[in-house]
Design an enzyme around this catalytic site. Structure first.
Site, short mmCIF file in Angstrom:
data_model
loop_
_atom_site.label_atom_id
_atom_site.label_comp_id
_atom_site.label_asym_id
_atom_site.label_seq_id
_atom_site.Cartn_x
_atom_site.Cartn_y
_atom_site.Cartn_z
CG HIS A 268 60.37 51.31 28.22
ND1 HIS A 268 60.20 52.02 29.37
CD2 HIS A 268 61.71 51.41 27.93
CE1 HIS A 268 61.37 52.53 29.77
NE2 HIS A 268 62.30 52.18 28.89
CG HIS A 307 56.53 50.71 37.23
ND1 HIS A 307 57.74 50.38 37.75
CD2 HIS A 307 56.76 51.64 36.26
CE1 HIS A 307 58.67 51.10 37.15
NE2 HIS A 307 58.10 51.87 36.24
CG ASP A 363 53.98 55.76 30.02
OD1 ASP A 363 54.51 56.81 29.65
OD2 ASP A 363 54.59 54.69 30.17
N1 CMC Z 1 46.75 45.28 32.92
C1 CMC Z 1 46.28 44.10 33.37
N2 CMC Z 1 46.99 43.23 34.07
C2 CMC Z 1 48.27 43.55 34.35
C3 CMC Z 1 48.82 44.77 33.93
C4 CMC Z 1 48.01 45.65 33.19
N3 CMC Z 1 48.50 46.83 32.77
N4 CMC Z 1 50.11 44.84 34.35
C5 CMC Z 1 50.35 43.70 35.01
N5 CMC Z 1 49.23 42.93 35.01
C6 CMC Z 1 49.06 41.64 35.68
C7 CMC Z 1 49.75 40.52 34.91
O1 CMC Z 1 48.89 39.91 33.99
C8 CMC Z 1 50.17 39.60 36.03
O2 CMC Z 1 49.02 38.89 36.43
P1 CMC Z 1 49.12 37.33 36.87
O3 CMC Z 1 50.00 37.36 38.11
O4 CMC Z 1 47.74 36.88 37.10
O5 CMC Z 1 49.80 36.63 35.72
C9 CMC Z 1 50.53 40.53 37.17
O6 CMC Z 1 49.74 41.72 36.94
C10 CMC Z 1 52.00 40.90 37.22
O7 CMC Z 1 52.36 41.48 35.96
P2 CMC Z 1 53.71 41.24 35.19
O8 CMC Z 1 53.45 41.31 33.72
O9 CMC Z 1 54.39 40.00 35.73
O10 CMC Z 1 54.53 42.49 35.66
P3 CMC Z 1 55.87 43.03 35.01
O11 CMC Z 1 56.62 43.64 36.12
O12 CMC Z 1 56.55 42.01 34.19
O13 CMC Z 1 55.33 44.14 34.00
C11 CMC Z 1 54.65 46.17 33.05
C12 CMC Z 1 55.35 45.50 34.23
C13 CMC Z 1 54.81 47.68 33.19
C14 CMC Z 1 55.33 45.73 31.74
C15 CMC Z 1 53.17 45.75 33.05
O14 CMC Z 1 52.55 46.19 34.24
C16 CMC Z 1 52.40 46.29 31.83
O15 CMC Z 1 52.41 45.65 30.78
N6 CMC Z 1 51.73 47.48 31.97
C17 CMC Z 1 51.05 48.10 30.83
C18 CMC Z 1 52.07 48.84 29.99
C19 CMC Z 1 52.53 50.11 30.64
O16 CMC Z 1 51.75 50.89 31.15
N7 CMC Z 1 53.85 50.34 30.61
C20 CMC Z 1 54.48 51.56 31.13
C21 CMC Z 1 55.33 51.28 32.29
S1 CMC Z 1 55.82 52.75 33.20
C22 CMC Z 1 56.79 53.72 32.16
C23 CMC Z 1 57.83 53.00 31.40
O17 CMC Z 1 58.49 52.07 31.81
O18 CMC Z 1 58.06 53.44 30.26
#
Ligand code: CMC
Length: 440
Positions: A268, A307, A363
């Site tokens: 986050h 996201h 971010d």
């Molecule tokens: N790098 C590589 N792969 C990713 C990433 C990433 N940053 N984000 C998602 N994926 C992949 C994930 O592995 C999954 O792949 P598969 O379908 O093959 O298993 C697919 O994309 C869907 O991801 P998810 O984890 O199911 O998506 P989510 O909605 O649960 O997670 C998230 C959203 C923001 C937690 C995630 O994208 C992430 O961890 N991003 C990196 C951390 C980040 O930048 N966070 C800031 C978010 S914006 C500001 C805030 O909220 O504070």
């Protein structure tokens, strides 16, 4: 004739149910009447991480993740970032309308005149270890503020709520700056009421021996824009925490401390800090392809990408990229921007990211700007918490005044043991001895 209902047939019983659809949503409680027998509990919905569950009705922030749209109270984020100020936006988010000149004057006066913190709070902060993370200090200190304002418990008294809102929005930059000064062993700078909200924050952060701190207008404005972009983001993890904690009717200081704790995590608000650590690890543009390979193999995540809601370019990231150039004209270019741009370029051409709709989020670039402005990496989540406080408070107040809301209390699907009898220590010892002999 079309009807706004959903017909469900329970194949276990053959019975048919009709549930209303409102706002393209069905009420999970309407599923409860679907039973196999009278003493059956009824059907629940299962939705870990709230992937497809609306937990409230809100009028604060609108996001269309597919189109990359973000609006506060109907106003597009691009227009607010271009024309408004953070304090005006905080007023808008909390009150629903942009302020008139006299309302803005009154609001600004109140915020400006609540920036000081009790000297005992200052002493409390001095108790932290010299290398304490400023976000940990912020979380603890905001929680501690509740002990200084016991009347904050009167959450249904509008006047008391207003007062705590002034205090929280006003004091959070002071606590944040004191946390930083503590971590670098420098004396605290008291607030300067002649400066703007962000100008004063820069003063409390960076003033050294000068008699009067003069913030650089470009950096002051850039920080204000970043604060506007971070003010609210509907039902994200920390806002959900704020609403959930607030639903127990605890005071707002305790609830904001909990929301800030949720924000601290690397998935986050801690992501901006993680981005800078990642860019430092990559070291140079040449290492970007190898890093992307590690991301694709699942070894690491590309921080600042992806996201839950945006499946398009995060509109905030677009604005931030522009702000970065303005800041660099004053501070000189932060060299890690080249690594970031290269990561973005390669990722946006790569099928792994394209097929998963992974784009830069807020971010990805914010930390690069903060670093160029002289903020240490540890302060990044704190810089997120300061403006998000107005969003948390608006969502908290909306929750409190919503007659449909109650204490947040999800259900579970229990998959553990059925009832079993307590085993005495002797029985357990005997069992252990038997297992040991069997494995000899
Ligand atoms: N790098 C590589 N792969 C990713 C990433 C990433 N940053 N984000 C998602 N994926 C992949 C994930 O592995 C999954 O792949 P598969 O379908 O093959 O298993 C697919 O994309 C869907 O991801 P998810 O984890 O199911 O998506 P989510 O909605 O649960 O997670 C998230 C959203 C923001 C937690 C995630 O994208 C992430 O961890 N991003 C990196 C951390 C980040 O930048 N966070 C800031 C978010 S914006 C500001 C805030 O909220 O504070």
């Amino acid at each position: 004739m079309s009807k706004d209902t959903l017909t469900i047939i329970d194949n276990r019983t053959g019975k048919q149910y009709e549930v209303p659809i409102e706002y393209e949503t069905i009420k999970a409680m309407d599923l409860r009447k679907i039973k196999v027998s009278d003493d059956d509990f009824g059907i629940m919905s299962y939705d870990p991480a709230f992937m497809n569950t609306a937990s409230c009705k809100s009028r604060v922030t609108f996001i269309d993740g597919d189109k990359g749209i973000l609006r506060y109270r109907g106003y597009p984020i691009e227009q607010l970032a271009e024309q408004s100020t953070y304090l005006e936006v905080a007023y808008l988010i909390l009150h629903g309308e942009l302020p008139t000149p006299s309302q803005l004057q009154d609001w600004t006066w109140h915020i400006t005149h609540h920036t000081f913190i009790h000297e005992q709070i200052k002493k409390f902060m001095e108790g932290f270890h010299y290398n304490a993370h400023p976000m940990g200090m912020l979380i603890a200190t905001v929680g501690a503020l509740s002990t200084f304002y016991p009347e904050a418990k009167n959450i249904f008294d509008e006047e008391s709520r207003r007062k705590q809102i002034y205090r929280l929005i006003a004091k959070i930059p002071t606590v944040a700056a004191f946390a930083y000064r503590h971590s670098v062993g420098q004396p605290y700078n008291y607030p300067d009421n002649d400066l703007t909200y962000t100008g004063n924050f820069l003063n409390m952060m960076f003033k050294m021996t000068e008699v009067k701190y003069q913030p650089n207008p470009t950096l002051e404005r850039a920080l204000d824009v970043l604060f506007i972009l971070h003010a609210d983001h509907e039902q994200n993890c920390s806002t959900n925490a704020m609403r959930s904690i607030g639903s127990s009717h605890v005071d707002p200081y305790s609830a904001v401390a909990g929301a800030a704790a949720a924000l601290y995590g690397p998935l986050h608000g801690g992501a901006n800090e993680a981005v800078l650590r990642m860019l430092a690890e990559i070291e140079s543009k040449d290492n970007v392809p190898a890093y992307i390979k590690r991301v694709k193999s699942g070894e690491v995540r590309l921080m600042g990408f992806g996201h839950r809601v945006y499946k398009n370019y995060d509109p905030r990231a677009k604005i931030i990229k522009q702000v970065a150039h303005e800041v660099f004209e004053v501070t000189g270019k932060n060299p890690v921007i080249d690594i970031a741009l290269e990561l973005e370029r390669i990722a946006l051409e790569d099928d792994y990211f394209v097929s998963r709709k992974l784009y830069p989020n807020v971010d990805f670039y914010s930390g690069i700007i903060y670093q160029a402005m002289g903020f240490p990496v540890d302060m990044f989540p704190v810089l997120f918490a300061i403006p998000r406080t107005s969003g948390w408070l608006a969502q908290w107040e909306e929750m409190l005044l919503d007659s449909e809301q109650k204490i947040a209390r999800p259900r579970q699907i229990y998959l553990g043991y059925d009832e079993r009898d307590y085993e005495s220590m002797e029985q357990r010892q005997e069992k252990e001895a038997k297992t040991a002999t069997a494995s000899d």
